[in-house]
Design a protein around this motif. Structure first.
Motif, short mmCIF file in Angstrom:
data_model
loop_
_atom_site.label_atom_id
_atom_site.label_comp_id
_atom_site.label_asym_id
_atom_site.label_seq_id
_atom_site.Cartn_x
_atom_site.Cartn_y
_atom_site.Cartn_z
N VAL A 217 0.84 -1.20 0.00
CA VAL A 217 0.00 0.00 0.00
C VAL A 217 0.88 1.25 0.00
CG1 VAL A 217 -1.66 1.35 1.35
CG2 VAL A 217 -1.96 -1.13 1.11
N LEU A 218 1.90 1.25 0.84
CA LEU A 218 2.82 2.39 0.89
C LEU A 218 3.46 2.63 -0.46
CD1 LEU A 218 4.53 4.48 2.60
CD2 LEU A 218 6.25 2.66 2.72
N SER A 219 3.97 1.59 -1.10
CA SER A 219 4.66 1.76 -2.37
C SER A 219 3.72 2.31 -3.44
CB SER A 219 5.30 0.45 -2.83
OG SER A 219 4.33 -0.51 -3.17
N ASN A 220 2.49 1.85 -3.46
CA ASN A 220 1.52 2.36 -4.43
C ASN A 220 1.22 3.84 -4.21
OD1 ASN A 220 1.29 -0.12 -5.69
ND2 ASN A 220 -0.48 -0.76 -4.48
N ASP A 221 1.12 4.23 -2.94
CA ASP A 221 0.83 5.62 -2.62
C ASP A 221 2.03 6.53 -2.87
OD1 ASP A 221 -1.70 4.89 -1.84
OD2 ASP A 221 -1.25 4.87 0.31
N TYR A 222 3.23 5.99 -2.61
CA TYR A 222 4.44 6.81 -2.65
C TYR A 222 5.03 6.94 -4.06
CZ TYR A 222 9.10 8.46 -1.16
OH TYR A 222 10.26 9.18 -0.98
N PHE A 223 4.79 5.96 -4.91
CA PHE A 223 5.42 5.98 -6.24
C PHE A 223 5.19 7.28 -7.01
CE2 PHE A 223 4.98 5.27 -10.85
CZ PHE A 223 6.33 5.10 -11.15
N PRO A 224 3.96 7.81 -7.09
CA PRO A 224 3.78 9.06 -7.86
C PRO A 224 4.64 10.21 -7.35
CG PRO A 224 1.66 8.04 -7.39
CD PRO A 224 2.67 7.30 -6.57
N LEU A 225 4.78 10.35 -6.03
CA LEU A 225 5.61 11.41 -5.47
C LEU A 225 7.08 11.17 -5.78
CD1 LEU A 225 4.04 11.87 -1.91
CD2 LEU A 225 3.83 13.41 -3.86
N TYR A 226 7.51 9.93 -5.63
CA TYR A 226 8.92 9.58 -5.89
C TYR A 226 9.25 9.83 -7.36
CZ TYR A 226 13.33 7.09 -5.28
OH TYR A 226 14.66 6.77 -5.21
N LYS A 227 8.36 9.38 -8.24
CA LYS A 227 8.58 9.58 -9.68
C LYS A 227 8.62 11.06 -10.04
CE LYS A 227 6.29 9.01 -14.16
NZ LYS A 227 7.56 8.90 -14.95
N GLN A 228 7.70 11.84 -9.46
CA GLN A 228 7.66 13.28 -9.76
C GLN A 228 8.99 13.95 -9.44
OE1 GLN A 228 5.27 15.92 -7.15
NE2 GLN A 228 4.30 16.66 -9.01
N GLN A 229 9.57 13.62 -8.27
CA GLN A 229 10.83 14.24 -7.89
C GLN A 229 11.99 13.73 -8.73
OE1 GLN A 229 11.45 16.83 -6.52
NE2 GLN A 229 13.27 16.83 -5.22
N MET A 230 12.03 12.43 -9.00
CA MET A 230 13.10 11.87 -9.83
C MET A 230 13.06 12.44 -11.24
SD MET A 230 14.93 9.97 -7.86
CE MET A 230 15.88 8.86 -8.87
N ASP A 231 11.86 12.61 -11.78
CA ASP A 231 11.74 13.20 -13.12
C ASP A 231 12.09 14.68 -13.11
OD1 ASP A 231 10.99 10.77 -14.15
OD2 ASP A 231 8.85 11.23 -14.27
N HIS A 232 11.74 15.37 -12.02
CA HIS A 232 12.07 16.79 -11.89
C HIS A 232 13.58 16.99 -11.89
CE1 HIS A 232 11.89 20.94 -10.58
NE2 HIS A 232 12.53 20.66 -9.47
N ILE A 233 14.29 16.19 -11.12
CA ILE A 233 15.76 16.27 -11.08
C ILE A 233 16.35 15.77 -12.39
CG2 ILE A 233 17.83 15.36 -9.95
CD1 ILE A 233 16.13 15.16 -7.37
N GLY A 234 15.80 14.68 -12.89
CA GLY A 234 16.34 14.07 -14.10
C GLY A 234 16.19 14.92 -15.35
N ALA A 235 15.21 15.83 -15.36
CA ALA A 235 14.99 16.67 -16.54
C ALA A 235 16.21 17.52 -16.87
CB ALA A 235 13.77 17.56 -16.33
N SER A 236 16.95 17.93 -15.85
CA SER A 236 18.13 18.76 -16.07
C SER A 236 19.40 17.93 -16.26
CB SER A 236 18.33 19.73 -14.90
OG SER A 236 18.55 19.00 -13.69
N ARG A 237 19.27 16.61 -16.12
CA ARG A 237 20.45 15.75 -16.20
C ARG A 237 20.37 14.75 -17.34
NH1 ARG A 237 21.88 14.54 -9.80
NH2 ARG A 237 21.99 16.73 -9.17
#
Length: 343
Positions: free
Chosen positions: A245-265
């Motif tokens: 349940v935690l992983s399902n809830d947390y994935f969108p937030l984790y992905k959003q931040q990883m994509d935000h950082i990754g966009a500049s890299r």
């Protein structure tokens, strides 16, 4: 083995209003979170330095000083202080002061940092990247290890003659080196006899084993006492009562931040397959229930010979209530189980 929690002070993004949460509110949440860590027996808390709109902490010392006044046992460290763009004298004075406030619970963790915004902000050139860190680390260690007056002459910081620096710590002030996985950083820390912590935040952690072996080899070669060697890792993680349940809830937030950082890299968009792979035994993520996380910590301790393990708990800015529950589980379930298994 010490078990700790680190954070960067991620700010939650409000998509509807197109802005980040209040910095003041997040500061207050952080203090509540650190206070709870202390109450449930977490050994160490670390906070990172950033100069970006998505993180609230640009001066770790301020938050750590505030935390010193509401905690009793937990060690307080930066994670990391970007030494290359900082003044070692000010870093020393700040953490010495935190040590006085906390009765010796302060530490310094220094590194180059994972972002470069501080270099232009404070007037330093990235062309001097390696030279800055080397020179400033030398001065910081001189400050930590010298109680009497001394002189300094360097290239990137004003010289001084027969200068005494105050306040002096009443307890020894440890300096850790943070590394992302380069042989030069490992050899430097080992040669100097300094504690080393690796950020293992992706890929296959087992690939880092040669760096741990190199550190131990160089540490011994430099003539340091192996019984005093300290080595740690820091990895992204979050705890919930039900790991799925935690992983399902947390994935969108984790992905959003990883994509935000990754966009500049130049990174590819982060996928659910990467996330679930990272949560597996051979992956770098510690996201799940207490049993899953305990098993994985023990696996890493056996593989690397760790004396410290840190869960980086606020990537992507999960809610304050989610973080508080995660801290509670870390203290009530994870710490006792890990320490019992290591007796």
């Amino acid at each position: 083995m010490e078990l700790g929690i680190s954070m960067f002070g991620d700010l939650r993004w409000d998509e509807a209003n197109r802005n980040y949460q209040s910095s003041g509110k997040r500061m207050k949440e952080l203090l509540e979170e650190i206070k709870l860590m202390d109450e449930v027996g977490v050994d160490v808390f670390g906070i990172g330095e950033h100069h970006r709109p998505d993180y609230v902490i640009s001066v770790p010392e301020i938050l750590l000083a505030a935390a010193a006044s509401v905690t009793k046992q937990i060690k307080l460290t930066s994670a990391v202080s970007v030494l290359s763009s900082s003044d070692p004298v000010r870093i020393f004075q700040s953490f010495s002061s935190i040590g006085l406030l906390s009765e010796g619970r302060s530490e310094i963790t220094v590194g180059r940092g994972s972002f470069i915004e501080s270099f232009p902000l404070f007037g330093f050139s990235l062309e001097d990247y390696e030279e800055l860190f080397t020179e400033k680390l030398e001065l910081l260690l001189k400050l930590v290890n010298t109680k009497e007056s001394f002189s300094w002459n360097g290239k990137h910081r004003a010289s001084f003659v027969d200068q005494e620096v105050y306040p002096q710590p009443e307890m020894p002030l440890d300096v850790w080196i943070a590394a992302g996985g380069t042989p030069a950083s490992v050899i430097r820390a080992a040669t100097l006899g300094l504690p080393l912590i690796f950020a293992i935040i992706g890929g296959m952690p087992a690939q880092y084993k040669p760096y741990f072996d190199l550190y131990k080899e160089e540490y011994i070669k430099a003539g340091h006492d192996l019984s005093k060697m300290q080595i740690g890792t820091h990895s992204h993680g979050l705890l919930g009562v039900d790991g799925k349940v935690l992983s399902n809830d947390y994935f969108p937030l984790y992905k959003q931040q990883m994509d935000h950082i990754g966009a500049s890299r130049g990174w590819q968009p982060y996928t659910h397959e990467q996330f679930e792979g990272g949560r597996g035994k051979e992956g770098a993520l510690f996201i799940g229930d207490a049993t899953e996380v305990v098993d994985k910590i023990l696996y890493h301790q056996e593989m690397f010979g760790l004396t410290r393990w840190m869960m980086h708990m606020d990537l992507g800015a999960p809610s304050h209530s989610t973080i508080m529950k995660s801290i509670e589980l870390f203290g009530d379930k994870v710490i006792p189980a890990v320490k019992k298994a290591m007796v």
